[in-house]
Write an enzyme that holds these catalytic residues in place. Structure first.
Site, PDB file in Angstrom:
ATOM      1  N   TYR A  98      -2.135  -1.308  10.907  1.00 29.28           N
ATOM      2  CA  TYR A  98      -2.127  -1.239   8.367  1.00 29.28           C
ATOM      3  C   TYR A  98      -0.551  -1.082   8.167  1.00 29.28           C
ATOM      4  CZ  TYR A  98      -3.774  -1.317   4.479  1.00 29.28           C
ATOM      5  OH  TYR A  98      -4.134  -0.997   2.767  1.00 29.28           O
ATOM      6  N   SER A 134       1.096  -1.283  -0.424  1.00 32.33           N
ATOM      7  CA  SER A 134       0.245  -0.477   0.152  1.00 32.33           C
ATOM      8  C   SER A 134       0.619   1.286   0.237  1.00 32.33           C
ATOM      9  CB  SER A 134      -0.767   0.455   1.298  1.00 32.33           C
ATOM     10  OG  SER A 134      -1.513   1.411   1.573  1.00 32.33           O
TER      11      SER A 134
HETATM   12  N1  LIG Z   1      -8.586  -1.460  -1.384  1.00 32.57           N
HETATM   13  C1  LIG Z   1      -7.396  -0.200  -1.445  1.00 32.57           C
HETATM   14  O1  LIG Z   1      -7.893   1.060  -1.594  1.00 32.57           O
HETATM   15  C2  LIG Z   1      -6.201  -1.095  -0.692  1.00 32.57           C
HETATM   16  C3  LIG Z   1      -5.274  -0.076  -1.071  1.00 32.57           C
HETATM   17  C4  LIG Z   1      -4.328  -0.661  -1.144  1.00 32.57           C
HETATM   18  C5  LIG Z   1      -3.859  -1.956  -0.166  1.00 32.57           C
HETATM   19  N2  LIG Z   1      -4.873  -2.498  -0.844  1.00 32.57           N
HETATM   20  C6  LIG Z   1      -4.403  -3.826  -0.718  1.00 32.57           C
HETATM   21  O2  LIG Z   1      -5.071  -4.909  -1.045  1.00 32.57           O
HETATM   22  C7  LIG Z   1      -5.149  -5.676  -0.840  1.00 32.57           C
HETATM   23  C8  LIG Z   1      -6.963  -6.996  -1.344  1.00 32.57           C
HETATM   24  O3  LIG Z   1      -7.607  -5.392  -0.302  1.00 32.57           O
HETATM   25  P1  LIG Z   1      -9.188  -5.485  -1.009  1.00 32.57           P
HETATM   26  O4  LIG Z   1      -9.214  -3.556  -1.577  1.00 32.57           O
HETATM   27  O5  LIG Z   1      -9.314  -5.997  -2.349  1.00 32.57           O
HETATM   28  O6  LIG Z   1     -10.097  -5.804   0.249  1.00 32.57           O
HETATM   29  P2  LIG Z   1     -11.401  -6.622   0.453  1.00 32.57           P
HETATM   30  O7  LIG Z   1     -12.362  -6.439  -1.052  1.00 32.57           O
HETATM   31  O8  LIG Z   1     -12.413  -6.927   1.473  1.00 32.57           O
HETATM   32  O9  LIG Z   1     -10.293  -8.010  -0.189  1.00 32.57           O
HETATM   33  C9  LIG Z   1      -9.418  -8.355   1.124  1.00 32.57           C
HETATM   34  C10 LIG Z   1      -9.318  -9.933   0.707  1.00 32.57           C
HETATM   35  O10 LIG Z   1      -8.962 -11.067   1.832  1.00 32.57           O
HETATM   36  C11 LIG Z   1      -8.969 -12.307   2.579  1.00 32.57           C
HETATM   37  N3  LIG Z   1      -8.273 -12.674   3.684  1.00 32.57           N
HETATM   38  C12 LIG Z   1      -8.720 -11.408   4.822  1.00 32.57           C
HETATM   39  N4  LIG Z   1      -8.204 -12.010   5.319  1.00 32.57           N
HETATM   40  C13 LIG Z   1      -7.714 -13.832   4.957  1.00 32.57           C
HETATM   41  C14 LIG Z   1      -7.370 -14.491   5.473  1.00 32.57           C
HETATM   42  N5  LIG Z   1      -7.116 -14.301   7.564  1.00 32.57           N
HETATM   43  N6  LIG Z   1      -7.096 -15.388   5.243  1.00 32.57           N
HETATM   44  C15 LIG Z   1      -7.037 -15.870   4.363  1.00 32.57           C
HETATM   45  N7  LIG Z   1      -7.459 -14.279   3.630  1.00 32.57           N
HETATM   46  C16 LIG Z   1      -8.441 -13.226   3.382  1.00 32.57           C
HETATM   47  C17 LIG Z   1     -10.699 -11.874   1.839  1.00 32.57           C
HETATM   48  O11 LIG Z   1     -11.346 -12.889   2.249  1.00 32.57           O
HETATM   49  P3  LIG Z   1     -11.997 -13.297   2.959  1.00 32.57           P
HETATM   50  O12 LIG Z   1     -12.688 -12.710   3.862  1.00 32.57           O
HETATM   51  O13 LIG Z   1     -12.314 -14.788   2.341  1.00 32.57           O
HETATM   52  O14 LIG Z   1     -10.758 -14.546   3.576  1.00 32.57           O
HETATM   53  C18 LIG Z   1     -10.493 -10.628   0.922  1.00 32.57           C
HETATM   54  O15 LIG Z   1     -10.727 -11.435  -0.539  1.00 32.57           O
HETATM   55  C19 LIG Z   1      -4.683  -6.002   0.559  1.00 32.57           C
HETATM   56  O16 LIG Z   1      -4.196  -6.965   0.825  1.00 32.57           O
HETATM   57  C20 LIG Z   1      -4.954  -4.475   1.389  1.00 32.57           C
HETATM   58  O17 LIG Z   1      -4.576  -4.224   1.934  1.00 32.57           O
HETATM   59  C21 LIG Z   1      -5.931  -2.069  -0.532  1.00 32.57           C
END
Ligand SMILES: NC(=O)c1ccc[n+]([C@@H]2O[C@H](COP(=O)([O-])OP(=O)(O)OC[C@H]3O[C@@H](n4cnc5c(N)ncnc54)[C@H](OP(=O)(O)O)[C@@H]3O)[C@@H](O)[C@H]2O)c1
Length: 260
Positions: free
Chosen positions: A164, A151
């Protein structure tokens, strides 16, 4: 015609890609992009119903896709998940280390359970998954590509996302540490540092007043969509990244240039 409009052709044909956190948001998008580039895709997360649905959708695109139960907080589930991927698709060539959570709290309000959840999911879990994949690549003498989803908060901070940001900062260091140790095994380890991208992790926030205000303050007054990461992903998993390891590709529309 590829459904994600991918610019890669079939450059990943025959490769096996594992995407953690594939049940929603960025992970689901990454899986579709990899499939459109010809990779067979293992979709890993806790919510198996969502993974099964996505596996059906991706399977209809002409590659193989399997749903793999995985909880990165349960170290034993990681080995079991890799065994299932090996049996179903073959050894992992590409890992997208994407599972993550956030908790918005003031530092003074953080309790130990929330601290552990954020650190253990975003950093320890990512370490254990990459370690397990790396060990198998090395044992099999197979090259590979690992992309850690960090991030912009890995190198900057904003109030209420302290832990985070600490975890994502660790993930950037982990990327370099793995890149240096595994270079001799031809395993490339890079990171993508996204800015604000609209997914389930933040959708409610961006629809709130506070979210609208934040959007208005961003350099280009908009948040990204998951497809805005396609180019960085395609670069880091494809042959064009032959000479890139230990790097972080920031994809944030300039959001971090003047503070988040
Ligand atoms: N969206 C943004 O603005 C943004 C910006 C920078 C970085 N990111 C990073 O991008 C990544 C994806 O985020 P997103 O925005 O797509 O969020 P999201 O829609 O909430 O997806 C998060 C994913 O992580 C999985 N997860 C959470 N805890 C887990 C566990 N204990 N074991 C296995 N899987 C787990 C969830 O699946 P289940 O709940 O089904 O396990 C879900 O598929 C994250 O690392 C986030 O920090 C996002």
């Amino acid at each position: 015609m590829s459904q994600t409009g991918g610019a890669m052709g079939q450059e990943l044909a025959g490769k096996t890609a594992l995407v953690t956190g594939a049940s929603s948001g960025l992970g689901a998008r990454f899986a579709r992009v990899l499939a459109d580039a010809g990779a067979n895709v293992a979709l890993a997360a806790r919510r198996g119903d969502r993974l099964a649905k996505l596996a059906d959708e991706i399977g209809a695109r002409g590659v193989r896709a399997i749903a793999v139960p995985l909880d990165v907080l349960e170290p034993r589930s990681i080995g079991a998940a890799l065994d299932r991927v090996g049996q179903g698709l073959g050894p992992v060539d590409i890992l997208i280390n994407n599972a993550g959570i956030s908790r918005e709290k003031w530092i003074t309000d953080f309790d130990e359970a929330d601290y552990d959840a954020v650190m253990d999911t975003n950093l320890k879990g990512a370490f254990l998954v990459a370690q397990a994949v790396g060990r198998r690549m090395i044992a099999d003498k197979r090259s590979g590509k690992i992309v850690n989803i960090a991030s912009v908060l890995g190198s900057s901070v904003i109030p209420m996302l302290s832990v985070y940001a600490m975890a994502k900062g660790g993930l950037l260091q982990m990327t370099k540490a793995m890149a240096i140790e595994w270079a001799r095994h031809d395993i490339q380890v890079n990171a993508i540092a996204p800015g604000y991208i609209r997914t389930e992790i933040n959708d409610a926030f961006f629809r709130s007043d506070a979210g609208q205000k934040l959007t208005a303050r961003l350099l280009r007054r908009r948040v990204g969509e998951p497809e805005d990461l396609d180019g960085a992903l395609q670069l880091l998993v494809g042959p064009a990244s032959r000479f890139i390891t230990g790097s972080v590709v920031t994809v944030d529309d300039g959001q971090s240039l003047r503070g988040l």
